[in-house]
Design an enzyme around this catalytic site. Structure first.
Site, mmCIF file in Angstrom:
data_model
loop_
_atom_site.group_PDB
_atom_site.id
_atom_site.type_symbol
_atom_site.label_atom_id
_atom_site.label_comp_id
_atom_site.label_asym_id
_atom_site.label_seq_id
_atom_site.Cartn_x
_atom_site.Cartn_y
_atom_site.Cartn_z
ATOM 1 N N GLU A 1 0.872 -1.182 0.000
ATOM 2 C CA GLU A 1 0.000 0.000 0.000
ATOM 3 C C GLU A 1 0.910 1.234 0.000
ATOM 4 O O GLU A 1 1.816 1.326 0.832
ATOM 5 C CB GLU A 1 -0.867 0.017 1.249
ATOM 6 C CG GLU A 1 -1.845 -1.130 1.363
ATOM 7 C CD GLU A 1 -2.604 -1.069 2.678
ATOM 8 O OE1 GLU A 1 -3.405 -0.134 2.857
ATOM 9 O OE2 GLU A 1 -2.371 -1.947 3.532
ATOM 10 N N ARG B 1 5.769 -13.971 8.953
ATOM 11 C CA ARG B 1 6.243 -12.589 9.042
ATOM 12 C C ARG B 1 7.613 -12.531 9.702
ATOM 13 O O ARG B 1 7.935 -13.373 10.520
ATOM 14 C CB ARG B 1 5.317 -11.827 9.973
ATOM 15 C CG ARG B 1 4.342 -10.925 9.382
ATOM 16 C CD ARG B 1 3.627 -10.245 10.547
ATOM 17 N NE ARG B 1 4.088 -8.905 10.606
ATOM 18 C CZ ARG B 1 3.426 -7.890 10.055
ATOM 19 N NH1 ARG B 1 2.299 -8.083 9.480
ATOM 20 N NH2 ARG B 1 3.898 -6.686 10.096
ATOM 21 N N LYS C 1 3.285 1.957 10.855
ATOM 22 C CA LYS C 1 3.298 3.321 10.292
ATOM 23 C C LYS C 1 2.758 4.315 11.315
ATOM 24 O O LYS C 1 3.319 5.392 11.509
ATOM 25 C CB LYS C 1 2.441 3.368 9.023
ATOM 26 C CG LYS C 1 2.927 2.460 7.911
ATOM 27 C CD LYS C 1 1.940 2.466 6.753
ATOM 28 C CE LYS C 1 2.370 1.421 5.731
ATOM 29 N NZ LYS C 1 1.360 0.443 5.426
#
Length: 776
Positions: free
Chosen positions: A272, A487, A497
């Site tokens: 994204e 992950r 973020k």
């Protein structure tokens, strides 16, 4: 329930096993169908325990429920009599999902009607024993009898394994005679070679990773990703994947897909564009681009730009910059927004097919897994089509209507949103759209449009795998396969973020590229080479399990690369002036310093040597201490590369008693007694700023309330940045460019920071020379 329990026990299952089976709805349904079908052919008492065992095994392993009846018939008719044949049958129907089944091919594959005679078994075992006779006579019963079994079974694929074993035992005894006492003794294990103590100790950094490889055994990333190493499906064989749904159109769609791709592997990296990539993304980049590269495939960089509120141009350019910095070139750069019209058309089709509806529940009503069912779920198709068109035309306010898909996700969430209204101009399409698709709707359809073969995602998307397959199949479009991997997480940092923005706003860090962060831009600025980050991903391994490791494993990879790539220079961070009194005032010579002392053929540079030099304050002690090997009033020290040994003549102090200068004599190291140590130095040096970095957080898990009750902002390490404004570095670095890397001898690895100017060089310490023993 009681009837089903009796049905299960009638084929030989114990009552306990039958009750456990009843708890598994899918298995219970398949087994019940299999038994009913078998009893229809053989009668209620005609299904014996051996046949019942095969029926249970088939029901528990079959992936396509519509084949239960077919395989049950094969078992009760005596076509499938062994577990070996059953395994072959299950594999065949998995590979041939479409009707009708080619009966002859099926029977040939499963060995139906093949009869193996005792004579054939005897001959096959004889041949194997003859082949290994010499070694058998030497090793006798210590010989690996499994080898004989394996080779005999390979020669007679459909033979009964027990019969083969009995024949092997019989012929071995015939050849060797009864076991002796020597045969009964345990075979001595070969003596292991002694290993040096240093090799026995397992490094902490190895134990910190849930990887399948150990230091020294690490395969390259390409080796880990090449061929069948990951057990992924072959292109065009999506239907062989666990959980993949086959529809009447699947095989035709796969055929078209193969015509477009030519059987080439296609992956994509779909970030994204609303933030900067971090160390976890490095694994995703390496996995997606690396898997394609290792298998002669292609990888798309696709921006998932479906949320215009958070997207900025700097994120688009920053993401591509990081992908290319890590050494990968996208086959094509695409955007989800490239497909907005096609995605809208597919949404209209989804409504027409009865799989989606316009809903007016508010956002807060949809949160959580126990949200109330929508009262608009069963509204007429035509009504939803009209309302969806009105959404597109901007006739609803934000939050007043959504398009939802009629499905239940694996995590229990019902009817995920496909489209929502946002009156925000899009970075690429401007004001053309006021409805935007969600990730759950966009992701799989963009994969389908780009004919992706392997959709690689982190483990948390596993709960969306079934919805991924559902949506493609609901629209009768090509359905890729989603594969998940673990992950990569690091301790002592945050990568969210939202949390990094808080750190910037609070003034804790300067920006997204502050070298204390673990964003990729921050690591590059700090001086971490891309090669080291890729090597780190390889050491962690391409595991399915979630991996949490500590920063020092990454730092170790950085040292390995910089040791080979970073030329040496000399720098003094805390200078102490030294005057060499037995050199003339204007004395000056050039000293040659190898760029790589371990391999002097890789080049060298010269630095000036004058009457005044500077050494580290810590390299002189006025009072001698046990074990101290550097300069004291009574202990001389050598100067690296200069060919001199210096001895203190006078210690000069300021008014506060601090040592500010030393007067020394020097003599050639050829004539002097060899000193206990050699130290670095600078002369006629450049003044520079040096920034020393440490962990940003005090605790291993700063986001864990049990470790840090007051939140991650309360856990900041006050000593995470130390700025030294008066450091000195030798003139060999004068022409350095931003991000050039050096090893300052005896100090650490450093990189030239973008804040540098022609008048002032700024160096960031990338890593120390050796792992700090104080670090856990």
């Amino acid at each position: 329930m009681e009837d089903t329990l009796a049905l299960f026990t009638s084929i030989g299952l114990s009552e306990q096993k039958a009750k456990e089976t009843l708890k598994n709805e899918a298995l219970s349904s398949a087994l019940k169908e299999a038994i009913v079908q078998a009893q229809r052919v053989r009668g209620a008492s005609g299904v014996d325990k051996a046949m019942g065992t095969l029926l249970y095994s088939m029901a528990s392993r079959i992936k396509d429920p519509k084949r239960v009846g077919f395989l049950s018939d094969c078992i009760v008719q005596g076509k499938i009599c062994t577990e070996l044949q059953l395994a072959a049958a299950l594999e065949f129907i998995k590979s041939h999902p479409q009707d009708p089944i080619n009966q002859k091919a099926f029977e040939d594959t499963c060995g139906v009607g093949v009869v193996i005679t005792p004579e054939q078994i005897e001959e096959a075992v004889e041949a194997v024993i003859k082949k290994h006779k010499e070694k058998l006579l030497v090793e006798r019963f210590h010989f690996n009898m499994g080898l004989l079994m394996g080779e005999a079974r390979s020669a007679l694929k459909w033979a009964d394994g027990k019969v083969i074993k009995n024949e092997v035992d019989l012929q071995v005894v015939h050849l060797l005679g009864p076991k002796t006492e020597a045969d009964l003794e345990k075979k001595a294990k070969p003596q292991k070679a002694k290993v040096a103590d240093n090799d026995v100790k397992v490094k902490k950094e190895e134990g910190a990773v849930n990887a399948v490889v150990k230091t020294g055994e690490v395969k390259s990333l390409m080796e880990q990703l090449r061929g069948e190493a990951l057990k992924f499906h072959k292109t065009g064989e999506n239907y062989k994947t666990e959980g993949y749904v086959v529809t009447p159109k699947t095989m035709d769609l796969l055929k078209q897909h193969l015509e477009i791709t030519g059987g080439q592997i296609r992956t994509r990296f779909p970030p994204e564009p609303n933030g900067i990539l971090h160390i976890g993304h490095a694994k995703a980049i390496n996995f997606n681009f690396g898997y394609a590269k290792a298998n002669n495939g292609i990888c798309f960089l696709r921006y998932d730009d479906t949320n215009p509120e958070k997207e900025e141009e700097k994120y688009f350019t920053g993401i591509r910059d990081m992908v290319e910095w890590l050494g990968y070139e996208p086959f094509a750069v695409t955007h989800a927004s490239d497909n907005f019209q096609q995605l809208y058309d597919l949404a209209v089709d989804l409504i027409r097919r009865g799989h989606a509806y316009v809903c007016h529940q508010k956002g807060e009503e949809l949160k959580g897994h126990n949200a109330a069912a929508s009262p608009w779920r069963d509204r007429p198709t035509e009504e939803s089509l009209v309302l969806f068109e009105r959404m597109k035309k901007g006739l609803f306010a934000e939050g007043e209507a959504t398009l939802r898909m009629k499905m239940v996700m694996e995590d229990g969430k019902m009817d995920p949103v496909a489209y929502r209204i946002k009156y925000t101009a899009h970075h690429r399409t401007g004001d053309e759209w006021c409805i935007y698709p969600t990730y759950d709707y966009t992701h799989c359809l963009c994969d389908s449009i780009e004919n992706i073969t392997h959709s690689l995602c982190t483990k948390e998307f596993q709960a969306r795998r079934s919805s991924y397959f559902w949506l493609c199949n609901a629209l009768d479009v090509y359905c890729p396969v989603q594969w998940e991997y673990g992950r990569l997480n690091l301790t002592y940092t945050v990568v969210s973020k939202r949390k990094i923005i808080k750190l910037v706003e609070a003034g804790v860090v300067s920006d997204w590229d502050d070298p204390r962060l673990f964003t990729l831009t921050a690591l590059r600025r700090r001086g971490f080479p891309a090669e080291a980050i890729n090597n780190f991903c390889a050491r962690v391994g391409v595991t399915v399990a979630q991996t949490t490791t500590e920063p020092h494993l990454l730092e170790s990879c950085v040292r390995d690369v910089l040791n080979e790539k970073a030329p040496r220079a000399m720098a003094v961070l805390d200078p102490l002036k030294v005057t060499i009194t037995n050199l003339a005032e204007n004395a000056k010579s050039d000293v040659r310093v190898p760029d790589f002392p371990a391999n002097e053929s890789k080049g060298s540079h010269t630095v000036p040597f004058k009457r005044t030099i500077f050494i580290e304050q810590s390299d002189f002690r006025e009072v001698m201490e046990k074990g101290y090997k550097r300069l004291t009033p009574d202990q001389p020290v050598g100067l690296r590369h200069a060919g001199y040994v210096i001895s203190v003549q006078k210690v000069i102090k300021d008014a506060q008693g601090k040592v500010v200068e030393l007067e020394v004599n020097c003599c050639s190291s050829d004539t002097a007694e060899k000193p206990k140590a050699f130290i670095h130095w600078v002369s006629q040096a450049l003044k520079c700023e040096v920034r020393l970095y440490d962990r940003l957080f005090l605790h291993k898990y700063p986001e864990d309330p049990s470790e840090v009750p007051n939140g991650f902002l309360s856990d900041i390490n006050p000593h995470s940045l130390q700025t030294i404004s008066g450091a000195l570095v030798d003139t060999s670095v004068k022409g350095a460019k931003v991000l050039d890397k050096f090893q300052f001898e005896r100090v650490g690895y450093f990189s030239l920071d973008p804040d540098s100017t022609a008048d002032k060089l700024v160096f960031n310490r990338t890593v120390t020379l050796k792992e700090d023993p104080g670090k856990i």
